[in-house]
Design a protein around this motif. Structure first.
Motif, PDB file in Angstrom:
ATOM      1  N   UNK A 107       0.825  -1.260  -0.077  1.00 40.89           N
ATOM      2  CA  UNK A 107       0.048   0.003   0.162  1.00 40.89           C
ATOM      3  C   UNK A 107       0.858   1.346  -0.037  1.00 40.89           C
ATOM      4  N   UNK A 108       2.031   1.454   0.787  1.00 41.78           N
ATOM      5  CA  UNK A 108       2.962   2.304   0.927  1.00 41.78           C
ATOM      6  C   UNK A 108       3.526   2.476  -0.399  1.00 41.78           C
ATOM      7  N   UNK A 109       3.922   1.465  -1.138  1.00 37.48           N
ATOM      8  CA  UNK A 109       4.434   1.555  -2.488  1.00 37.48           C
ATOM      9  C   UNK A 109       3.312   2.145  -3.572  1.00 37.48           C
ATOM     10  N   UNK A 110       2.302   1.717  -3.525  1.00 36.80           N
ATOM     11  CA  UNK A 110       1.265   2.227  -4.356  1.00 36.80           C
ATOM     12  C   UNK A 110       1.126   3.706  -4.119  1.00 36.80           C
ATOM     13  N   UNK A 111       1.000   4.114  -2.938  1.00 34.29           N
ATOM     14  CA  UNK A 111       0.649   5.580  -2.635  1.00 34.29           C
ATOM     15  C   UNK A 111       1.795   6.401  -2.832  1.00 34.29           C
ATOM     16  N   UNK A 112       3.071   5.713  -2.764  1.00 34.79           N
ATOM     17  CA  UNK A 112       4.290   6.422  -2.981  1.00 34.79           C
ATOM     18  C   UNK A 112       4.343   6.754  -4.656  1.00 34.79           C
ATOM     19  N   UNK A 113       3.852   5.951  -5.166  1.00 37.61           N
ATOM     20  CA  UNK A 113       3.818   5.878  -6.713  1.00 37.61           C
ATOM     21  C   UNK A 113       2.856   6.895  -7.309  1.00 37.61           C
ATOM     22  N   UNK A 114       1.633   6.758  -6.629  1.00 38.18           N
ATOM     23  CA  UNK A 114       0.715   7.840  -6.936  1.00 38.18           C
ATOM     24  C   UNK A 114       0.914   9.301  -6.607  1.00 38.18           C
ATOM     25  N   UNK A 115       1.687   9.468  -5.301  1.00 40.52           N
ATOM     26  CA  UNK A 115       2.357  10.593  -4.896  1.00 40.52           C
ATOM     27  C   UNK A 115       3.155  11.444  -5.895  1.00 40.52           C
ATOM     28  N   UNK A 116       4.130  10.297  -6.483  1.00 41.63           N
ATOM     29  CA  UNK A 116       5.086  10.772  -7.636  1.00 41.63           C
ATOM     30  C   UNK A 116       4.196  11.337  -8.816  1.00 41.63           C
ATOM     31  N   UNK A 117       3.268  10.391  -9.151  1.00 40.55           N
ATOM     32  CA  UNK A 117       2.262  10.853 -10.275  1.00 40.55           C
ATOM     33  C   UNK A 117       1.937  12.068 -10.053  1.00 40.55           C
ATOM     34  N   UNK A 118       1.131  12.330  -8.942  1.00 35.82           N
ATOM     35  CA  UNK A 118       0.441  13.631  -8.626  1.00 35.82           C
ATOM     36  C   UNK A 118       1.170  14.724  -8.641  1.00 35.82           C
ATOM     37  N   UNK A 119       2.449  14.485  -8.148  1.00 33.18           N
ATOM     38  CA  UNK A 119       3.581  15.762  -8.157  1.00 33.18           C
ATOM     39  C   UNK A 119       4.033  15.979  -9.719  1.00 33.18           C
ATOM     40  N   UNK A 120       4.199  15.097 -10.390  1.00 34.21           N
ATOM     41  CA  UNK A 120       4.433  15.231 -11.708  1.00 34.21           C
ATOM     42  C   UNK A 120       3.431  16.073 -12.609  1.00 34.21           C
ATOM     43  N   UNK A 121       2.047  15.556 -12.328  1.00 36.06           N
ATOM     44  CA  UNK A 121       0.866  16.229 -12.741  1.00 36.06           C
ATOM     45  C   UNK A 121       0.681  17.516 -12.490  1.00 36.06           C
ATOM     46  N   UNK A 122       0.907  17.928 -11.047  1.00 31.71           N
ATOM     47  CA  UNK A 122       0.902  18.978 -10.488  1.00 31.71           C
ATOM     48  C   UNK A 122       1.722  20.302 -11.039  1.00 31.71           C
ATOM     49  N   UNK A 123       3.136  19.550 -11.372  1.00 33.43           N
ATOM     50  CA  UNK A 123       3.915  20.400 -11.994  1.00 33.43           C
ATOM     51  C   UNK A 123       3.630  20.891 -13.479  1.00 33.43           C
ATOM     52  N   UNK A 124       3.127  19.876 -14.183  1.00 32.72           N
ATOM     53  CA  UNK A 124       2.715  20.253 -15.228  1.00 32.72           C
ATOM     54  C   UNK A 124       1.471  21.150 -15.490  1.00 32.72           C
ATOM     55  N   UNK A 125       0.596  20.933 -14.579  1.00 35.21           N
ATOM     56  CA  UNK A 125      -0.532  21.782 -14.696  1.00 35.21           C
ATOM     57  C   UNK A 125      -0.102  23.250 -13.959  1.00 35.21           C
TER      58      UNK A 125
END
Length: 379
Positions: free
Chosen positions: A39-57
Motif C-alpha cells: 500500500x505504501x509503495x502504491x501511494x508513493x507511486x501515486x504521490x510521484x504521479x500527482x507531483x508530476x501532474x501538479x508540476x505540469x499543470x
C-alpha cells in the motif's frame, strides 16, 4: 517455571501449541506488514504521479495568470481602481500605438483660425525711444510690419437693472398697471433670466454642485447667491421644462433601440443613482434612490420595455427586465476582449474579434444612416 513438572508429555504438548500460536501470529503480522508495504509503495507511486501532474499543470497555468481588472479592460469604474492603477491610467496613454505619422492625416481637412477683418479693438505697438541711442522717437511715423489678433473676454461684472413700476389713472377712473402686483413680503431684488439660465446650465448640464456653483458665481461674476436661491432657480427651471421632459420621455418610449446606464451620485451625503436613457436624438437623465430594474419599469412602464431593444452593460438588473432584445454595450465588450488579450497573449481569437468590432464601429461612424451589408463580415 518454578512449578514442578509432573507429566513431561503434557508440558511438551502445551509448548507445542503455544509455539504454533506464536507462529500463526507472526505469519499474520508478516502478511499485514507485506500488505502495508504494498500500500505504501502504491501511494508513493501515486504521490510521484500527482507531483508530476501538479508540476505540469502549474506550468500550463502559469501563462493564464489573471491580470488585474481595471477600467481599461473591464467594467470596473475608475472610482473603484487602486491608487497604483489610477496613477498608471492617468500617466499612460490608452491609445494603441499606430504606424501613422504624427499630426493631421492625409485627407483630413485642417482648420486654422482666420484673422477677423473688423476687430473690436485695435492696439498699436511701437517704440517711443531708440533702443540704440535712447533718443525720443515717439513723433516719428511708424511702418506697419505685421498684425496679430488676440481673443479675450471682457471683465465680467453684473448689470443691475432697476425696474420702476408706475401706475396710470385713466379719466374713467381705471388704475392701469402693466405688471403683476407686488407680493406681500416679496424681495425687491431678483436675478435676471441670463443668470438663471447660467445657473441651471452649470448645475444640470455641467453637474456643478451647489457649493461650488456658489463659489464660482462669487469669484467669476461677483454675484453673491445663497444655495437656497440656487435650488429655487433649479426648481423653477424644472417646472418650466416638464413639457419638454414629457416629450423626450414619450419619444424614448416609442423608440425601438434605447441605451440605458446608471451611475452613483451623492445627494446630501446619501448615495443615489443617476440613470440615463438615450437614443440618437434624445437623452433623459433622472435620479433614483435604487439601482434595481424596477426603476426603469416605473419610469417607462413594463409594457413599453417589451417593445425596446436595450443596449446596456452587464449590470444584473437589466437582465431581470423583459426587453424585446438585448445588446451588450460594445465598449464594454471591447474592454473584456482587452482583458482576454492580456490573459493569454498567445491566443489571437479575442484580438480578431476586437479588430472586427472596431472596424464595424468605424464603418458605422463613417456611414451613420446607411444600411451596411452584413454578408462580407460573415464569410
Amino acid at each position: 517455571m518454578n512449578e514442578q513438572v509432573v507429566d513431561i508429555s503434557e508440558t511438551l504438548k502445551y509448548l507445542s501449541n503455544e509455539l504454533n500460536s506464536m507462529r500463526q501470529t507472526v505469519d499474520s503480522q508478516h502478511a499485514e506488514i507485506c500488505k502495508l508495504n504494498r500500500k505504501v509503495a502504491a501511494q508513493s507511486k501515486e504521490i510521484r504521479t500527482l507531483k508530476k501532474e501538479n508540476s505540469s499543470l502549474r506550468k500550463r497555468l502559469s501563462k493564464y495568470e489573471q491580470p488585474s481588472k481595471d477600467s481599461k479592460n473591464s467594467s470596473v469604474p475608475p472610482s473603484k481602481e487602486g491608487l497604483k492603477t489610477e496613477v498608471i491610467r492617468r500617466t499612460n496613454s490608452l491609445r494603441e500605438k499606430s504606424d501613422k505619422p504624427v499630426g493631421g492625416q492625409t485627407g483630413h481637412q485642417g482648420y486654422t483660425r482666420k484673422i477677423v477683418d473688423a476687430p473690436d479693438l485695435i492696439l498699436d505697438h511701437s517704440s517711443h525711444y531708440c533702443q540704440d541711442c535712447g533718443r525720443d522717437i515717439s513723433a516719428l511715423e511708424a511702418t506697419l510690419e505685421y498684425t496679430t489678433q488676440e481673443i479675450d473676454i471682457p471683465l465680467i461684472a453684473p448689470i443691475i437693472k432697476e425696474h420702476r413700476h408706475s401706475a396710470k389713472v385713466c379719466s374713467c377712473g381705471c388704475h392701469n398697471r402693466p405688471y403683476a402686483p407686488k407680493k406681500r413680503g416679496g424681495n425687491n431684488i431678483t436675478f435676471g433670466k441670463n443668470i438663471q439660465a447660467l445657473v441651471t446650465y452649470l448645475n444640470v448640464v455641467q453637474c456643478v454642485p451647489y457649493e461650488r456653483l456658489q463659489s464660482m458665481l462669487k469669484t467669476i461674476f461677483s454675484i453673491e447667491m445663497s444655495q437656497g436661491t440656487i435650488s429655487n432657480i433649479i426648481q423653477v427651471a424644472k417646472t418650466k421644462a416638464e413639457p419638454a421632459i414629457k416629450l423626450i420621455k414619450d419619444y424614448i418610449r416609442g423608440s425601438s433601440v434605447v441605451g440605458f446606464d446608471e451611475s452613483g451620485c451623492y445627494c446630501n451625503g446619501r448615495l443615489d443613482w443617476s440613470w440615463i436613457a438615450q437614443t440618437p436624438h434624445s437623452t433623459l437623465v433622472f435620479r433614483a434612490s435604487s439601482r434595481a430594474g424596477k426603476v426603469l419599469e416605473n419610469q417607462f412602464g413594463a409594457d413599453v420595455l417589451k417593445n425596446i431593444t436595450a443596449v446596456t452593460d452587464r449590470h444584473a438588473a437589466y437582465f431581470a427586465l423583459d426587453f424585446k432584445d438585448h445588446q451588450i454595450c460594445l465598449a464594454h465588450i471591447l474592454r473584456e476582449l482587452q482583458y482576454l488579450n492580456e490573459l493569454d497573449p498567445n491566443q489571437d481569437w479575442s484580438k480578431k474579434v476586437e479588430e472586427l468590432l472596431k472596424e464595424t464601429i468605424h464603418k458605422r461612424k463613417e456611414n451613420p444612416s446607411t444600411k451596411i451589408d452584413a454578408s462580407p463580415w460573415l464569410k
